[in-house]
Write an enzyme that holds these catalytic residues in place. Sequence first.
Site, PDB file in Angstrom:
ATOM      1  N   SER A 114      79.959  54.218  57.965  1.00 56.96           N
ATOM      2  CA  SER A 114      79.869  53.252  59.076  1.00 56.96           C
ATOM      3  C   SER A 114      78.402  53.003  59.403  1.00 56.96           C
ATOM      4  O   SER A 114      77.531  53.823  59.078  1.00 56.96           O
ATOM      5  CB  SER A 114      80.556  53.826  60.317  1.00 56.96           C
ATOM      6  OG  SER A 114      80.373  52.972  61.438  1.00 56.96           O
ATOM      7  N   TYR A 147      81.754  60.073  67.324  1.00 59.95           N
ATOM      8  CA  TYR A 147      82.049  59.270  66.129  1.00 59.95           C
ATOM      9  C   TYR A 147      80.798  59.162  65.253  1.00 59.95           C
ATOM     10  O   TYR A 147      80.875  59.345  64.030  1.00 59.95           O
ATOM     11  CB  TYR A 147      82.550  57.878  66.542  1.00 59.95           C
ATOM     12  CG  TYR A 147      82.884  56.980  65.368  1.00 59.95           C
ATOM     13  CD1 TYR A 147      83.932  57.289  64.502  1.00 59.95           C
ATOM     14  CD2 TYR A 147      82.154  55.819  65.126  1.00 59.95           C
ATOM     15  CE1 TYR A 147      84.244  56.468  63.428  1.00 59.95           C
ATOM     16  CE2 TYR A 147      82.455  54.996  64.053  1.00 59.95           C
ATOM     17  CZ  TYR A 147      83.501  55.322  63.208  1.00 59.95           C
ATOM     18  OH  TYR A 147      83.801  54.507  62.138  1.00 59.95           O
TER      19      TYR A 147
HETATM   20  P1  NAP Z   1      92.671  51.793  60.700  1.00 58.39           P
HETATM   21  O1  NAP Z   1      93.112  50.386  60.550  1.00 58.39           O
HETATM   22  O2  NAP Z   1      92.949  52.527  61.960  1.00 58.39           O
HETATM   23  O3  NAP Z   1      93.234  52.625  59.450  1.00 58.39           O
HETATM   24  C1  NAP Z   1      92.996  53.996  59.345  1.00 58.39           C
HETATM   25  C2  NAP Z   1      93.706  54.535  58.108  1.00 58.39           C
HETATM   26  O4  NAP Z   1      93.461  55.947  58.052  1.00 58.39           O
HETATM   27  C3  NAP Z   1      95.189  54.313  58.155  1.00 58.39           C
HETATM   28  O5  NAP Z   1      95.643  53.996  56.850  1.00 58.39           O
HETATM   29  C4  NAP Z   1      95.735  55.665  58.592  1.00 58.39           C
HETATM   30  O6  NAP Z   1      97.022  55.804  58.049  1.00 58.39           O
HETATM   31  C5  NAP Z   1      94.729  56.610  57.952  1.00 58.39           C
HETATM   32  N1  NAP Z   1      94.632  57.913  58.589  1.00 58.39           N
HETATM   33  C6  NAP Z   1      94.274  58.201  59.881  1.00 58.39           C
HETATM   34  N2  NAP Z   1      94.321  59.512  60.084  1.00 58.39           N
HETATM   35  C7  NAP Z   1      94.684  60.080  58.911  1.00 58.39           C
HETATM   36  C8  NAP Z   1      94.901  61.412  58.480  1.00 58.39           C
HETATM   37  N3  NAP Z   1      94.781  62.454  59.312  1.00 58.39           N
HETATM   38  N4  NAP Z   1      95.282  61.634  57.194  1.00 58.39           N
HETATM   39  C9  NAP Z   1      95.453  60.593  56.343  1.00 58.39           C
HETATM   40  N5  NAP Z   1      95.244  59.318  56.682  1.00 58.39           N
HETATM   41  C10 NAP Z   1      94.875  59.069  57.961  1.00 58.39           C
HETATM   42  O7  NAP Z   1      91.082  51.904  60.523  1.00 58.39           O
HETATM   43  P2  NAP Z   1      90.063  51.123  59.545  1.00 58.39           P
HETATM   44  O8  NAP Z   1      89.268  50.209  60.394  1.00 58.39           O
HETATM   45  O9  NAP Z   1      90.762  50.603  58.359  1.00 58.39           O
HETATM   46  O10 NAP Z   1      89.107  52.343  59.172  1.00 58.39           O
HETATM   47  C11 NAP Z   1      89.015  52.861  57.854  1.00 58.39           C
HETATM   48  C12 NAP Z   1      87.677  53.581  57.713  1.00 58.39           C
HETATM   49  O11 NAP Z   1      86.629  52.643  57.948  1.00 58.39           O
HETATM   50  C13 NAP Z   1      87.461  54.707  58.735  1.00 58.39           C
HETATM   51  O12 NAP Z   1      86.836  55.803  58.100  1.00 58.39           O
HETATM   52  C14 NAP Z   1      86.521  54.099  59.769  1.00 58.39           C
HETATM   53  O13 NAP Z   1      85.722  55.067  60.399  1.00 58.39           O
HETATM   54  C15 NAP Z   1      85.704  53.173  58.889  1.00 58.39           C
HETATM   55  N6  NAP Z   1      85.067  52.076  59.603  1.00 58.39           N
HETATM   56  C16 NAP Z   1      85.793  51.231  60.379  1.00 58.39           C
HETATM   57  C17 NAP Z   1      85.139  50.210  61.072  1.00 58.39           C
HETATM   58  C18 NAP Z   1      85.867  49.262  61.973  1.00 58.39           C
HETATM   59  O14 NAP Z   1      85.188  48.603  62.813  1.00 58.39           O
HETATM   60  N7  NAP Z   1      87.182  49.107  61.844  1.00 58.39           N
HETATM   61  C19 NAP Z   1      83.749  50.050  60.939  1.00 58.39           C
HETATM   62  C20 NAP Z   1      83.047  50.923  60.117  1.00 58.39           C
HETATM   63  C21 NAP Z   1      83.710  51.930  59.451  1.00 58.39           C
HETATM   64  P3  NAP Z   1      98.211  56.646  58.740  1.00 58.39           P
HETATM   65  O15 NAP Z   1      98.184  56.335  60.212  1.00 58.39           O
HETATM   66  O16 NAP Z   1      99.433  56.172  58.026  1.00 58.39           O
HETATM   67  O17 NAP Z   1      97.876  58.062  58.440  1.00 58.39           O
END
Ligand code: NAP
Length: 235
Positions: free
Chosen positions: A133, A146
Site C-alpha cells: 500500500s 495499518y
Molecule cells: P477487500 O475487498 O476487503 O478484500 C479483501 C480480501 O482478503 C477478500 O478476498 C477477503 O476474503 C480476504 N481476506 C481477509 N481476511 C482474510 C484472512 N484472514 N484469510 C484469508 N483471506 C482473507 O480488500 P481489497 O481492497 O481488495 O484489499 C486487498 C489488498 O490490497 C489488502 O492487502 C489491502 O491492504 C491492499 N490495499 C487496498 C487498498 C484499498 O484502498 N482498497 C489500497 C492499497 C492496498 P474473505 O473475506 O473471503 O476471507
Amino acid sequence: MKRLDGRVALVTGASRGIGAAIARTLAAEGVRLGLASRSGDDLGIAGAVARPCDVRDPASLEAMVAATVDRFGGLDILVVNAGVGAYGPFLDLPADQLEELIDVNVKGAIYTVRAALPHLVRSDAAELVTIASEAGRRGLPFEAVYCASKFAQVGLTRALDHELREHGIRCTNVCPGGVATDFAMGRGRTPDMPQLAGMMAPQDVAETVLFVLTRPRNHRILEVALRPMTETSWG
Ligand code: NAP
C-alpha cells in the site's frame, strides 16, 4: 496470445476486490490458479483450486498450497494480497481490530510466503508480488497500525528480494493508494463517502500486477506506487 500460459499462481484474498481482479486477469492470460480466501470462492474460474483458507493459520495455508501444487504440478507466482484495514484515531482502534491487522497483514503475509516458498524455488520463473500500500511507503494520519502492518509487508518483500535473487525469484511490492472495494468498510470507510468515487478500480491494480509479471526476465521491478489523481502526492 496468452502471455502467462501454463504458469501456476496462488492468490490470497482472491474472493473479492483487488485479489479477485488479479485472479481474473491472470486467468485470462492462461494462468492456472489457486484461490485462497476464508469464503473459498472460485470466482467461476474454470479449473481453479479454491478452498477456504485463513492466512492467520499456517496449517490452512499449507493445505491450500499443497492442493494447488497437487493439481497443477508446481507453483510459479505468489500474490500476497489478503489484507484488512481500519482507519481512525490511534487510541480509538479497538483491540480486536488491532490484533486482526497484525495477524492478517503481517503474520499472514509471512505465513503465506513460508508455505509457498519451497515450491517457488523449484520454478524456473518464480514471482512474489505483495499487494502492500501507499501506507507502506509513508506515514498517514489515522492509519498508524495499518501503516505499521504495510511497512512490515514492504520490509518483508524487500528483504526477500535480496535473499531470493540467487534463486531467480523476482520480488515486487505493489503499493496502491485508494482503491474502491469493500476494504475497511464500516471501519473508517462508508459506501457513501465521496472519496470512493475518485479512487482507482481493482482492475487498475490487476493491470499493474500483470505488467510486473510480464517483464523480460533480465530485470525485476522492486516497487510500483500508483495513486488516484484525486489524491495528493504528500498525504
Ligand atoms: P477487500 O475487498 O476487503 O478484500 C479483501 C480480501 O482478503 C477478500 O478476498 C477477503 O476474503 C480476504 N481476506 C481477509 N481476511 C482474510 C484472512 N484472514 N484469510 C484469508 N483471506 C482473507 O480488500 P481489497 O481492497 O481488495 O484489499 C486487498 C489488498 O490490497 C489488502 O492487502 C489491502 O491492504 C491492499 N490495499 C487496498 C487498498 C484499498 O484502498 N482498497 C489500497 C492499497 C492496498 P474473505 O473475506 O473471503 O476471507
